[in-house]
Design a protein around this motif. Structure first.
Motif, PDB file in Angstrom:
ATOM      1  N   HIS A 145       0.802  -1.233   0.000  1.00  0.00           N
ATOM      2  CA  HIS A 145       0.000   0.000   0.000  1.00  0.00           C
ATOM      3  C   HIS A 145       0.831   1.278   0.000  1.00  0.00           C
ATOM      4  O   HIS A 145       0.265   2.374  -0.054  1.00  0.00           O
ATOM      5  N   LEU A 146       2.150   1.178   0.057  1.00  0.00           N
ATOM      6  CA  LEU A 146       2.992   2.357   0.246  1.00  0.00           C
ATOM      7  C   LEU A 146       2.986   3.262  -0.986  1.00  0.00           C
ATOM      8  O   LEU A 146       3.213   2.809  -2.103  1.00  0.00           O
ATOM      9  N   VAL A 147       2.736   4.563  -0.753  1.00  0.00           N
ATOM     10  CA  VAL A 147       2.877   5.579  -1.789  1.00  0.00           C
ATOM     11  C   VAL A 147       4.177   6.334  -1.599  1.00  0.00           C
ATOM     12  O   VAL A 147       4.965   6.490  -2.530  1.00  0.00           O
ATOM     13  N   ALA A 148       4.430   6.797  -0.365  1.00  0.00           N
ATOM     14  CA  ALA A 148       5.659   7.533  -0.089  1.00  0.00           C
ATOM     15  C   ALA A 148       5.917   7.556   1.406  1.00  0.00           C
ATOM     16  O   ALA A 148       4.983   7.619   2.210  1.00  0.00           O
ATOM     17  N   ALA A 149       7.202   7.492   1.764  1.00  0.00           N
ATOM     18  CA  ALA A 149       7.603   7.693   3.155  1.00  0.00           C
ATOM     19  C   ALA A 149       7.887   9.173   3.356  1.00  0.00           C
ATOM     20  O   ALA A 149       8.465   9.830   2.487  1.00  0.00           O
ATOM     21  N   ARG A 150       7.493   9.714   4.502  1.00  0.00           N
ATOM     22  CA  ARG A 150       7.692  11.145   4.768  1.00  0.00           C
ATOM     23  C   ARG A 150       9.003  11.378   5.500  1.00  0.00           C
ATOM     24  O   ARG A 150       9.589  10.464   6.087  1.00  0.00           O
ATOM     25  N   ASP A 151       9.450  12.621   5.485  1.00  0.00           N
ATOM     26  CA  ASP A 151      10.759  12.963   6.021  1.00  0.00           C
ATOM     27  C   ASP A 151      10.868  12.775   7.532  1.00  0.00           C
ATOM     28  O   ASP A 151      11.980  12.658   8.061  1.00  0.00           O
ATOM     29  N   ASP A 152       9.740  12.737   8.237  1.00  0.00           N
ATOM     30  CA  ASP A 152       9.815  12.589   9.694  1.00  0.00           C
ATOM     31  C   ASP A 152      10.255  11.194  10.115  1.00  0.00           C
ATOM     32  O   ASP A 152      10.567  10.948  11.281  1.00  0.00           O
ATOM     33  N   GLY A 153      10.270  10.227   9.163  1.00  0.00           N
ATOM     34  CA  GLY A 153      10.754   8.887   9.461  1.00  0.00           C
ATOM     35  C   GLY A 153       9.737   7.960  10.064  1.00  0.00           C
ATOM     36  O   GLY A 153       9.898   6.732  10.004  1.00  0.00           O
ATOM     37  N   ARG A 154       8.640   8.498  10.629  1.00  0.00           N
ATOM     38  CA  ARG A 154       7.682   7.636  11.311  1.00  0.00           C
ATOM     39  C   ARG A 154       6.319   7.596  10.627  1.00  0.00           C
ATOM     40  O   ARG A 154       5.397   6.958  11.125  1.00  0.00           O
ATOM     41  N   SER A 155       6.146   8.304   9.518  1.00  0.00           N
ATOM     42  CA  SER A 155       4.840   8.309   8.856  1.00  0.00           C
ATOM     43  C   SER A 155       4.986   8.021   7.372  1.00  0.00           C
ATOM     44  O   SER A 155       6.004   8.337   6.751  1.00  0.00           O
ATOM     45  N   VAL A 156       3.954   7.401   6.810  1.00  0.00           N
ATOM     46  CA  VAL A 156       3.925   7.058   5.392  1.00  0.00           C
ATOM     47  C   VAL A 156       2.568   7.432   4.819  1.00  0.00           C
ATOM     48  O   VAL A 156       1.545   7.374   5.507  1.00  0.00           O
ATOM     49  N   VAL A 157       2.588   7.804   3.556  1.00  0.00           N
ATOM     50  CA  VAL A 157       1.355   7.994   2.803  1.00  0.00           C
ATOM     51  C   VAL A 157       1.076   6.685   2.080  1.00  0.00           C
ATOM     52  O   VAL A 157       1.984   6.094   1.470  1.00  0.00           O
ATOM     53  N   CYS A 158      -0.143   6.221   2.167  1.00  0.00           N
ATOM     54  CA  CYS A 158      -0.455   4.922   1.587  1.00  0.00           C
ATOM     55  C   CYS A 158      -1.852   4.913   0.956  1.00  0.00           C
ATOM     56  O   CYS A 158      -2.683   5.779   1.223  1.00  0.00           O
ATOM     57  N   ARG A 159      -2.063   3.905   0.113  1.00  0.00           N
ATOM     58  CA  ARG A 159      -3.362   3.741  -0.539  1.00  0.00           C
ATOM     59  C   ARG A 159      -4.347   3.113   0.440  1.00  0.00           C
ATOM     60  O   ARG A 159      -3.979   2.220   1.207  1.00  0.00           O
ATOM     61  N   PRO A 160      -5.605   3.520   0.414  1.00  0.00           N
ATOM     62  CA  PRO A 160      -6.594   2.865   1.278  1.00  0.00           C
ATOM     63  C   PRO A 160      -6.888   1.451   0.782  1.00  0.00           C
ATOM     64  O   PRO A 160      -6.900   1.189  -0.420  1.00  0.00           O
ATOM     65  N   LEU A 161      -7.093   0.570   1.704  1.00  0.00           N
ATOM     66  CA  LEU A 161      -7.426  -0.819   1.401  1.00  0.00           C
ATOM     67  C   LEU A 161      -8.700  -1.217   2.147  1.00  0.00           C
ATOM     68  O   LEU A 161      -8.989  -0.685   3.215  1.00  0.00           O
ATOM     69  N   ARG A 162      -9.420  -2.164   1.572  1.00  0.00           N
ATOM     70  CA  ARG A 162     -10.547  -2.778   2.285  1.00  0.00           C
ATOM     71  C   ARG A 162      -9.984  -4.028   2.960  1.00  0.00           C
ATOM     72  O   ARG A 162      -9.763  -5.041   2.319  1.00  0.00           O
ATOM     73  N   MET A 163      -9.754  -3.922   4.269  1.00  0.00           N
ATOM     74  CA  MET A 163      -8.964  -4.940   4.952  1.00  0.00           C
ATOM     75  C   MET A 163      -9.713  -6.263   5.092  1.00  0.00           C
ATOM     76  O   MET A 163     -10.923  -6.309   5.323  1.00  0.00           O
ATOM     77  N   VAL A 164      -8.956  -7.344   4.947  1.00  0.00           N
ATOM     78  CA  VAL A 164      -9.484  -8.692   5.159  1.00  0.00           C
ATOM     79  C   VAL A 164      -9.730  -8.894   6.660  1.00  0.00           C
ATOM     80  O   VAL A 164      -8.882  -8.517   7.475  1.00  0.00           O
ATOM     81  N   PRO A 165     -10.849  -9.483   7.056  1.00  0.00           N
ATOM     82  CA  PRO A 165     -11.164  -9.634   8.487  1.00  0.00           C
ATOM     83  C   PRO A 165     -10.456 -10.818   9.145  1.00  0.00           C
ATOM     84  O   PRO A 165     -11.039 -11.520   9.971  1.00  0.00           O
ATOM     85  N   VAL A 166      -9.196 -11.045   8.775  1.00  0.00           N
ATOM     86  CA  VAL A 166      -8.430 -12.183   9.284  1.00  0.00           C
ATOM     87  C   VAL A 166      -7.004 -11.722   9.565  1.00  0.00           C
ATOM     88  O   VAL A 166      -6.418 -10.997   8.755  1.00  0.00           O
ATOM     89  N   GLU A 167      -6.461 -12.118  10.719  1.00  0.00           N
ATOM     90  CA  GLU A 167      -5.035 -11.930  10.977  1.00  0.00           C
ATOM     91  C   GLU A 167      -4.294 -13.069  10.287  1.00  0.00           C
ATOM     92  O   GLU A 167      -4.529 -14.243  10.587  1.00  0.00           O
ATOM     93  N   CYS A 168      -3.406 -12.734   9.366  1.00  0.00           N
ATOM     94  CA  CYS A 168      -2.698 -13.754   8.584  1.00  0.00           C
ATOM     95  C   CYS A 168      -1.340 -14.019   9.230  1.00  0.00           C
ATOM     96  O   CYS A 168      -0.454 -13.162   9.210  1.00  0.00           O
ATOM     97  N   VAL A 169      -1.183 -15.199   9.790  1.00  0.00           N
ATOM     98  CA  VAL A 169       0.016 -15.543  10.558  1.00  0.00           C
ATOM     99  C   VAL A 169       0.697 -16.750   9.918  1.00  0.00           C
ATOM    100  O   VAL A 169       0.031 -17.728   9.543  1.00  0.00           O
TER     101      VAL A 169
END
Length: 278
Positions: A64-88
């Motif tokens: 989903h990554l679009v760009a990492a920001r200069d602050d190092g801790r935040s990213v701009v990303c595409r929205p997703l419709r999340m799957v209702p399952v934790e994939c382990v």
């Protein structure tokens, strides 16, 4: 920006152009509690490491990554419709998988050979999904058949394939750098074109168990580069916390905070080969 959600670690905002800004805080959670104090630089480490892994996995699954920001801790990303399952995915026996195995001889409905110990390497990596519990509640293991009932056979097969492929690529790269990936959890969702896409974080000390390869000894709790160190302290007599009491855990001592930060930094530097700078 519009605030959408605050989780245990990350805060999510919607930008004016419909993208998402995901900010990783320095919060740390264990046993479904957000602990105090924060772990300095943890959010930056998680974000930089996930960004690095997205590059290593680009030919395995889109992300989903679009760009990492200069602050190092935040990213701009595409929205997703999340799957209702934790994939382990698990390659070694530890944590809730060990508890499940000791009780039933299986993990999430997958039968395993008898006689395995804590830290044992499994005959092959396995897909062990779980529920996505609301914050403050505990994820529960589910079987592959339950995943099929939730999302359909075709999607369930893709979730399993992608999860194991991510684990196997990550485990291969990490092993070359002296780290065992015992298990890992990933988040998948559908993008606007209906393609299953990797979101959130990937192969970090928050979402994975990282063990030093040269210290791996089955039959005991393994040294780690992840937040298992915090879990172990909370369960030790030193913390004075009774997990069954329902009370919030105590604050982490300064030395536990410092040693936890050091483990996160070590994981980042060993895996990426880069020096960490906040």
């Amino acid at each position: 920006m519009k605030h959408l959600h605050s989780g245990k670690v990350r805060d999510l905002y919607e930008t004016d152009d419909g993208l998402l800004l995901m900010v990783a805080s320095d919060r740390i959670s264990a046993f479904d509690h957000v602990l105090t104090p924060d772990i300095p630089d943890k959010g930056v480490i998680l974000t930089k490491l996930s960004t690095w892994w997205f590059e290593q996995l680009a030919d395995v699954v889109p992300n989903h990554l679009v760009a990492a920001r200069d602050d190092g801790r935040s990213v701009v990303c595409r929205p997703l419709r999340m799957v209702p399952v934790e994939c382990v995915a698990r390659g070694y026996l530890a944590g809730s998988g060990l508890t499940d195995y000791r009780r039933t001889g299986e993990v999430s409905g997958v039968p395993l050979p008898p006689g395995l110990e804590e830290g044992s390497r499994l005959p092959e990596p396995i897909f062990t999904p779980s529920t996505k519990a609301p914050q403050g509640q505990h994820d529960e293991p589910i079987t592959y058949e339950q995943v099929v009932a939730m999302v359909g056979e075709q999607t369930a097969a893709e979730l399993r394939r992608i999860t194991l492929a991510v684990y196997e690529r990550g485990a291969e790269i990490a092993r070359e750098r002296g780290i065992i990936v015992a298990d890992t959890k990933i988040e998948l969702g559908w993008d606007s074109e209906g393609v299953l896409t990797l979101g959130d974080e990937v192969l970090t000390p928050d979402s994975s168990r990282f063990w030093p390869l040269d210290e791996w000894r089955p039959g005991r709790s393994q040294p780690s580069f992840d937040k298992q160190f915090v879990r172990d302290w909370l369960l030790s007599p030193e913390s004075g916390w009774d997990r069954a009491s329902g009370e919030a855990p105590p604050s982490l001592p300064e030395d536990v905070v410092a040693r936890t930060r050091r483990r996160y930094v070590d994981a980042y530097e060993r895996l990426t080969g880069l020096s960490f700078t906040a």
